[in-house]
Design a protein around this motif. Structure first.
Motif, PDB file in Angstrom:
ATOM      1  N   PRO A 242      22.492  47.950  -8.474  1.00 27.75           N
ATOM      2  CA  PRO A 242      23.237  47.967  -7.438  1.00 27.75           C
ATOM      3  C   PRO A 242      23.059  47.322  -6.190  1.00 27.75           C
ATOM      4  O   PRO A 242      24.301  47.004  -6.166  1.00 27.75           O
ATOM      5  N   THR A 243      21.913  47.841  -5.617  1.00 33.67           N
ATOM      6  CA  THR A 243      21.873  47.183  -4.353  1.00 33.67           C
ATOM      7  C   THR A 243      21.279  45.558  -4.360  1.00 33.67           C
ATOM      8  O   THR A 243      20.957  45.572  -2.912  1.00 33.67           O
ATOM      9  N   VAL A 244      20.932  45.327  -5.490  1.00 32.58           N
ATOM     10  CA  VAL A 244      20.406  44.410  -5.217  1.00 32.58           C
ATOM     11  C   VAL A 244      21.485  42.531  -5.504  1.00 32.58           C
ATOM     12  O   VAL A 244      22.388  43.184  -7.070  1.00 32.58           O
ATOM     13  N   ASN A 245      22.106  41.478  -4.836  1.00 35.29           N
ATOM     14  CA  ASN A 245      22.815  40.988  -5.120  1.00 35.29           C
ATOM     15  C   ASN A 245      22.043  39.485  -6.212  1.00 35.29           C
ATOM     16  O   ASN A 245      21.061  39.055  -4.868  1.00 35.29           O
ATOM     17  N   ASN A 246      21.478  39.482  -6.936  1.00 32.15           N
ATOM     18  CA  ASN A 246      20.358  38.024  -7.194  1.00 32.15           C
ATOM     19  C   ASN A 246      21.510  37.085  -8.286  1.00 32.15           C
ATOM     20  O   ASN A 246      22.623  37.766  -9.211  1.00 32.15           O
ATOM     21  N   GLN A 247      21.192  35.790  -7.301  1.00 29.39           N
ATOM     22  CA  GLN A 247      22.304  34.470  -7.763  1.00 29.39           C
ATOM     23  C   GLN A 247      21.098  33.618  -8.430  1.00 29.39           C
ATOM     24  O   GLN A 247      20.022  33.368  -7.661  1.00 29.39           O
ATOM     25  N   THR A 248      21.945  32.970  -9.233  1.00 25.74           N
ATOM     26  CA  THR A 248      21.472  31.705  -9.765  1.00 25.74           C
ATOM     27  C   THR A 248      21.484  30.427  -9.127  1.00 25.74           C
ATOM     28  O   THR A 248      22.891  30.649  -9.094  1.00 25.74           O
ATOM     29  N   ILE A 249      20.805  29.233  -8.267  1.00 30.65           N
ATOM     30  CA  ILE A 249      21.474  28.889  -7.680  1.00 30.65           C
ATOM     31  C   ILE A 249      21.421  27.245  -9.217  1.00 30.65           C
ATOM     32  O   ILE A 249      20.254  26.992  -9.501  1.00 30.65           O
ATOM     33  N   ILE A 250      22.541  26.464  -9.412  1.00 28.32           N
ATOM     34  CA  ILE A 250      22.829  25.780 -10.139  1.00 28.32           C
ATOM     35  C   ILE A 250      22.917  24.593  -9.946  1.00 28.32           C
ATOM     36  O   ILE A 250      24.168  24.406  -8.724  1.00 28.32           O
ATOM     37  N   VAL A 251      22.606  23.436 -10.340  1.00 28.58           N
ATOM     38  CA  VAL A 251      22.853  21.271  -9.568  1.00 28.58           C
ATOM     39  C   VAL A 251      22.972  21.582 -10.010  1.00 28.58           C
ATOM     40  O   VAL A 251      22.185  20.885 -11.637  1.00 28.58           O
ATOM     41  N   GLY A 252      24.319  20.749 -11.005  1.00 34.31           N
ATOM     42  CA  GLY A 252      24.526  19.647 -11.737  1.00 34.31           C
ATOM     43  C   GLY A 252      24.713  20.723 -12.992  1.00 34.31           C
ATOM     44  O   GLY A 252      25.451  21.916 -12.889  1.00 34.31           O
ATOM     45  N   THR A 253      24.062  20.323 -14.208  1.00 37.11           N
ATOM     46  CA  THR A 253      23.756  21.472 -15.141  1.00 37.11           C
ATOM     47  C   THR A 253      22.301  22.362 -15.140  1.00 37.11           C
ATOM     48  O   THR A 253      22.161  22.407 -16.470  1.00 37.11           O
ATOM     49  N   VAL A 254      21.603  21.854 -13.484  1.00 29.50           N
ATOM     50  CA  VAL A 254      20.458  22.435 -14.085  1.00 29.50           C
ATOM     51  C   VAL A 254      19.768  24.152 -13.133  1.00 29.50           C
ATOM     52  O   VAL A 254      20.546  23.540 -11.864  1.00 29.50           O
ATOM     53  N   ILE A 255      19.047  24.478 -13.487  1.00 22.53           N
ATOM     54  CA  ILE A 255      18.768  26.008 -12.987  1.00 22.53           C
ATOM     55  C   ILE A 255      18.102  25.600 -11.716  1.00 22.53           C
ATOM     56  O   ILE A 255      16.547  23.972 -12.070  1.00 22.53           O
ATOM     57  N   ALA A 256      18.369  25.338  -9.941  1.00 19.67           N
ATOM     58  CA  ALA A 256      17.538  24.806  -9.015  1.00 19.67           C
ATOM     59  C   ALA A 256      16.526  25.936  -8.651  1.00 19.67           C
ATOM     60  O   ALA A 256      15.593  25.551  -7.610  1.00 19.67           O
ATOM     61  N   GLY A 257      17.010  27.159  -9.111  1.00 17.48           N
ATOM     62  CA  GLY A 257      16.675  28.579  -7.894  1.00 17.48           C
ATOM     63  C   GLY A 257      17.145  29.718  -8.204  1.00 17.48           C
ATOM     64  O   GLY A 257      17.724  29.441  -8.757  1.00 17.48           O
ATOM     65  N   SER A 258      17.015  30.719  -6.745  1.00 16.18           N
ATOM     66  CA  SER A 258      16.954  31.935  -7.043  1.00 16.18           C
ATOM     67  C   SER A 258      17.461  32.515  -5.618  1.00 16.18           C
ATOM     68  O   SER A 258      16.391  31.351  -4.898  1.00 16.18           O
ATOM     69  N   ILE A 259      18.424  32.906  -5.057  1.00 18.97           N
ATOM     70  CA  ILE A 259      18.559  33.608  -3.788  1.00 18.97           C
ATOM     71  C   ILE A 259      19.236  35.199  -4.151  1.00 18.97           C
ATOM     72  O   ILE A 259      20.120  35.260  -5.191  1.00 18.97           O
ATOM     73  N   ALA A 260      18.655  36.417  -3.666  1.00 19.24           N
ATOM     74  CA  ALA A 260      18.771  37.639  -3.905  1.00 19.24           C
ATOM     75  C   ALA A 260      18.701  38.307  -2.248  1.00 19.24           C
ATOM     76  O   ALA A 260      18.151  37.594  -1.206  1.00 19.24           O
ATOM     77  N   LYS A 261      19.689  39.568  -1.873  1.00 15.81           N
ATOM     78  CA  LYS A 261      19.760  39.750  -1.424  1.00 15.81           C
ATOM     79  C   LYS A 261      19.217  41.525  -1.966  1.00 15.81           C
ATOM     80  O   LYS A 261      19.051  41.965  -3.206  1.00 15.81           O
ATOM     81  N   PHE A 262      18.509  42.125  -1.344  1.00 15.12           N
ATOM     82  CA  PHE A 262      17.640  43.778  -1.466  1.00 15.12           C
ATOM     83  C   PHE A 262      17.576  44.553  -0.409  1.00 15.12           C
ATOM     84  O   PHE A 262      17.517  43.527   1.143  1.00 15.12           O
ATOM     85  N   ILE A 263      17.090  45.325  -0.477  1.00 15.95           N
ATOM     86  CA  ILE A 263      17.101  46.542   0.505  1.00 15.95           C
ATOM     87  C   ILE A 263      15.279  47.350   0.421  1.00 15.95           C
ATOM     88  O   ILE A 263      15.282  47.517  -0.198  1.00 15.95           O
TER      89      ILE A 263
ATOM     90  N   PRO B 213      28.373  39.763   2.251  1.00 18.51           N
ATOM     91  CA  PRO B 213      28.860  40.670   3.181  1.00 18.51           C
ATOM     92  C   PRO B 213      27.827  40.955   4.164  1.00 18.51           C
ATOM     93  O   PRO B 213      28.166  41.557   5.559  1.00 18.51           O
ATOM     94  N   THR B 214      27.282  41.818   3.902  1.00 22.67           N
ATOM     95  CA  THR B 214      26.042  42.804   4.306  1.00 22.67           C
ATOM     96  C   THR B 214      25.521  42.014   5.148  1.00 22.67           C
ATOM     97  O   THR B 214      24.774  41.236   5.638  1.00 22.67           O
ATOM     98  N   ARG B 215      25.974  42.831   6.276  1.00 19.62           N
ATOM     99  CA  ARG B 215      24.859  41.949   8.212  1.00 19.62           C
ATOM    100  C   ARG B 215      24.436  43.600   9.028  1.00 19.62           C
ATOM    101  O   ARG B 215      25.594  44.369   9.055  1.00 19.62           O
ATOM    102  N   PRO B 216      23.570  43.203  10.265  1.00 28.16           N
ATOM    103  CA  PRO B 216      23.331  41.920   9.867  1.00 28.16           C
ATOM    104  C   PRO B 216      21.915  42.168   8.457  1.00 28.16           C
ATOM    105  O   PRO B 216      21.712  43.014   7.399  1.00 28.16           O
ATOM    106  N   ILE B 217      21.688  40.810   8.541  1.00 26.83           N
ATOM    107  CA  ILE B 217      20.798  40.729   7.554  1.00 26.83           C
ATOM    108  C   ILE B 217      20.154  39.663   7.510  1.00 26.83           C
ATOM    109  O   ILE B 217      20.174  39.729   8.551  1.00 26.83           O
ATOM    110  N   PHE B 218      18.130  40.294   7.291  1.00 28.73           N
ATOM    111  CA  PHE B 218      16.764  39.591   7.242  1.00 28.73           C
ATOM    112  C   PHE B 218      16.077  38.769   6.838  1.00 28.73           C
ATOM    113  O   PHE B 218      16.758  38.719   5.631  1.00 28.73           O
TER     114      PHE B 218
END
Length: 162
Positions: free
Chosen positions: A58-79, A112-117
């Motif tokens: 629950p401390t990790v926010n994992n998101q998949t990046i989609i361009v059109g219909t294609v997975i283009a990458g990932s982005i996440a917040k972690f501690i 929304p978490t700030r600061p974020i590094f």
């Protein structure tokens, strides 16, 4: 995909995404630029175990990046060591097309978490530009062992407060 005016979408990462995301991080040039990778980046079983566990953290926010219909990458917040950190990985096919910048800007509206590094290898100019384009300020440096390079290197530390 030369047009920078395409739409990106972020959605929560699923176990089904992990096979594609694993393939992205096998690229040698991408690994070199990321520098601070896992010790055995080519071990798919270890990757799947690690990221399946993180999807349930629950401390990790994992998101998949989609361009059109294609997975283009990932982005996440972690501690890490008490600090909220950001990480992203973009498929090489989408480098230089604004995907990382658009994804990070969108992600920052969801997280929304700030600061974020953000931390980036001293010579990863593309990732430095992404962070700066999203309002992160370089606040310092650190040195650490970069598994992908098998040596200690300098990394730049960025911070976003608002």
């Amino acid at each position: 995909m030369k047009d920078r005016n395409y739409k990106i979408e972020l959605r929560p990462t699923t176990v089904d995404d992990l096979g594609t995301l694993f393939q992205f991080q096998l690229d040698a040039e991408a690994n070199h630029l990321a520098a601070f990778t896992s010790k055995d980046a080519a071990n798919k079983d270890a990757y799947l175990v690690k990221y399946t566990r993180l999807l349930n953290d629950p401390t990790v926010n994992n998101q998949t990046i989609i361009v059109g219909t294609v997975i283009a990458g990932s982005i996440a917040k972690f501690i890490m060591e008490g600090n909220t950190e950001i990480t992203y990985w973009i498929d090489k096919e989408f480098w230089g097309k604004g995907v990382a910048t658009k994804a990070l800007k969108e992600f920052l509206t969801l997280e929304p978490t700030r600061p974020i590094f953000g931390r980036v290898a001293f010579d990863n100019f593309g990732s430095q530009k992404v962070l700066e384009n999203c309002g992160f300020l370089r606040i310092g440096t650190d040195k650490g062992f970069a598994n992908a390079r098998q040596m200690e290197i300098e990394e730049f530390i960025y911070r976003l407060d608002a």
